[in-house]
Write an enzyme that holds these catalytic residues in place. Sequence first.
Site, PDB file in Angstrom:
ATOM      1  N   ASN A   9       0.978  -1.210   0.145  1.00 31.51           N
ATOM      2  CA  ASN A   9      -0.045   0.075   0.159  1.00 31.51           C
ATOM      3  C   ASN A   9       0.932   1.034  -0.039  1.00 31.51           C
ATOM      4  OD1 ASN A   9      -1.920   2.107   0.675  1.00 31.51           O
ATOM      5  ND2 ASN A   9      -2.348   1.385   2.731  1.00 31.51           N
ATOM      6  N   TRP A  10       0.980   1.691  -1.185  1.00 32.74           N
ATOM      7  CA  TRP A  10       1.878   2.975  -1.458  1.00 32.74           C
ATOM      8  C   TRP A  10       1.528   4.140  -0.559  1.00 32.74           C
ATOM      9  CZ3 TRP A  10       3.977   2.444  -6.889  1.00 32.74           C
ATOM     10  CH2 TRP A  10       4.746   1.316  -7.147  1.00 32.74           C
ATOM     11  N   LYS A  11       0.141   4.382  -0.244  1.00 31.56           N
ATOM     12  CA  LYS A  11      -0.378   5.480   0.242  1.00 31.56           C
ATOM     13  C   LYS A  11      -0.150   6.776  -0.713  1.00 31.56           C
ATOM     14  CE  LYS A  11      -0.203   3.405   4.800  1.00 31.56           C
ATOM     15  NZ  LYS A  11       0.025   3.279   5.996  1.00 31.56           N
ATOM     16  N   HIS A  97      -9.468   1.352   4.784  1.00 30.63           N
ATOM     17  CA  HIS A  97      -8.234   1.540   5.467  1.00 30.63           C
ATOM     18  C   HIS A  97      -8.421   2.460   6.784  1.00 30.63           C
ATOM     19  CE1 HIS A  97      -4.312   2.614   6.174  1.00 30.63           C
ATOM     20  NE2 HIS A  97      -3.893   1.472   5.835  1.00 30.63           N
ATOM     21  N   GLU A  99      -6.856   4.901   7.897  1.00 32.72           N
ATOM     22  CA  GLU A  99      -6.537   6.119   7.440  1.00 32.72           C
ATOM     23  C   GLU A  99      -7.743   6.935   6.754  1.00 32.72           C
ATOM     24  OE1 GLU A  99      -2.704   5.323   5.588  1.00 32.72           O
ATOM     25  OE2 GLU A  99      -1.949   5.144   7.576  1.00 32.72           O
ATOM     26  N   GLU A 169      -5.593  -4.839  10.442  1.00 32.79           N
ATOM     27  CA  GLU A 169      -4.314  -3.771  10.844  1.00 32.79           C
ATOM     28  C   GLU A 169      -4.746  -3.208  12.178  1.00 32.79           C
ATOM     29  OE1 GLU A 169      -2.362  -2.748   6.787  1.00 32.79           O
ATOM     30  OE2 GLU A 169      -4.123  -1.315   7.173  1.00 32.79           O
ATOM     31  N   GLY A 175       2.407   2.134  10.623  1.00 30.53           N
ATOM     32  CA  GLY A 175       3.466   3.535  10.433  1.00 30.53           C
ATOM     33  C   GLY A 175       4.329   3.915  11.859  1.00 30.53           C
ATOM     34  N   SER A 215       3.353  -2.020  10.310  1.00 23.38           N
ATOM     35  CA  SER A 215       4.778  -2.210  10.410  1.00 23.38           C
ATOM     36  C   SER A 215       5.384  -3.668  10.220  1.00 23.38           C
ATOM     37  CB  SER A 215       5.159  -1.672  11.737  1.00 23.38           C
ATOM     38  OG  SER A 215       4.934  -0.453  11.920  1.00 23.38           O
ATOM     39  N   GLY A 236       2.814  -1.193   4.417  1.00 19.86           N
ATOM     40  CA  GLY A 236       3.009   0.423   3.797  1.00 19.86           C
ATOM     41  C   GLY A 236       4.496   0.866   3.652  1.00 19.86           C
TER      42      GLY A 236
HETATM   43  P1  PGA Z   1       2.789   0.336   7.871  1.00 15.49           P
HETATM   44  O1  PGA Z   1       1.138   0.508   7.192  1.00 15.49           O
HETATM   45  O2  PGA Z   1       3.349  -0.972   6.934  1.00 15.49           O
HETATM   46  O3  PGA Z   1       3.599   1.668   7.297  1.00 15.49           O
HETATM   47  O4  PGA Z   1       2.544   0.285   9.094  1.00 15.49           O
HETATM   48  C1  PGA Z   1       0.431  -0.505   6.800  1.00 15.49           C
HETATM   49  C2  PGA Z   1      -0.800  -0.118   6.278  1.00 15.49           C
HETATM   50  O5  PGA Z   1      -1.450   1.087   6.471  1.00 15.49           O
HETATM   51  O6  PGA Z   1      -1.550  -0.735   5.172  1.00 15.49           O
END
Ligand code: PGA
Length: 255
Positions: A9-11, A97, A99, A169, A175, A215, A236
């Site tokens: 997931n490149w966000k 997600h 976020e 998640e 993150g 993470s 991510g």
């Molecule tokens: P992260 O993000 O690996 O940077 O913790 C995971 C995600 O939000 O899918």
Amino acid sequence: MRKPLIAGNWKMYKNNVEAMELVRELVPLVTELQDVEVAVCPPFTALADISRLARELDSAVSLGAQDVYPEEEGAFTGEISPAMLKSLGVAYVIAGHSERREIIGENDEFVAAKVRAVLDSGMTPILCVGETLQEREAGEASAKVQGQLEADLAGAGESEVAGMVIAYEPIWAIGTGKTATPADAQDMCSFIRSWITSTYGDEAAASLRILYGGSVKPDNASELMSMEDVDGALVGGASLKAPDFAAIANFKQDT
Ligand code: PGA
């Protein structure tokens, strides 16, 4: 046998040029993988070019989108429809997600509509669920996840759920560099599978893939992936560097 899925997931990272470079670097590193599926979910702006590049490179990397608007078409300024994604060869769409739930304010009803729209268009939703640190400390993690599953899967049938992907998640692990222990990840993924069994039956539960996200890094991937009910990872930060993401996708090498 469920084929593990490692999805990046490149966000909101990588412009179109950078995105293409990342794919060019990644493809040769994951090309030998036999029994692991690799997917990347770049920003919308890079989907068309990456789709073309992946064909050119004859790559087995699947394409995913990070979001979708749950309508076929219409006056929805700034939004992207399922058919637009599908026409680019997108196979997976992330829905719910944390976020988007926390920052953009998406509720379960909206997430459920997205899941429905993605299924209707013949793509596969990657439905994200997970609890906050506060909820975990209050002993409410499973109740939160169950509530999300009940609401977000409302209207999905047994065979649809069987083909879906759910990503557990924990919000406190995204993150932050804090990863759930493999045992904690297993506990929740197993809880999710049991809930699917009791709601949709054994067959759906046996074929549905459940990912862990939060993470995931090259040094913790193989232990997390060795857990019985963890069928892959939603990655991510570490998916933005081709060698790191490829090392995660190669988790079987370490086992
Ligand atoms: P992260 O993000 O690996 O940077 O913790 C995971 C995600 O939000 O899918």
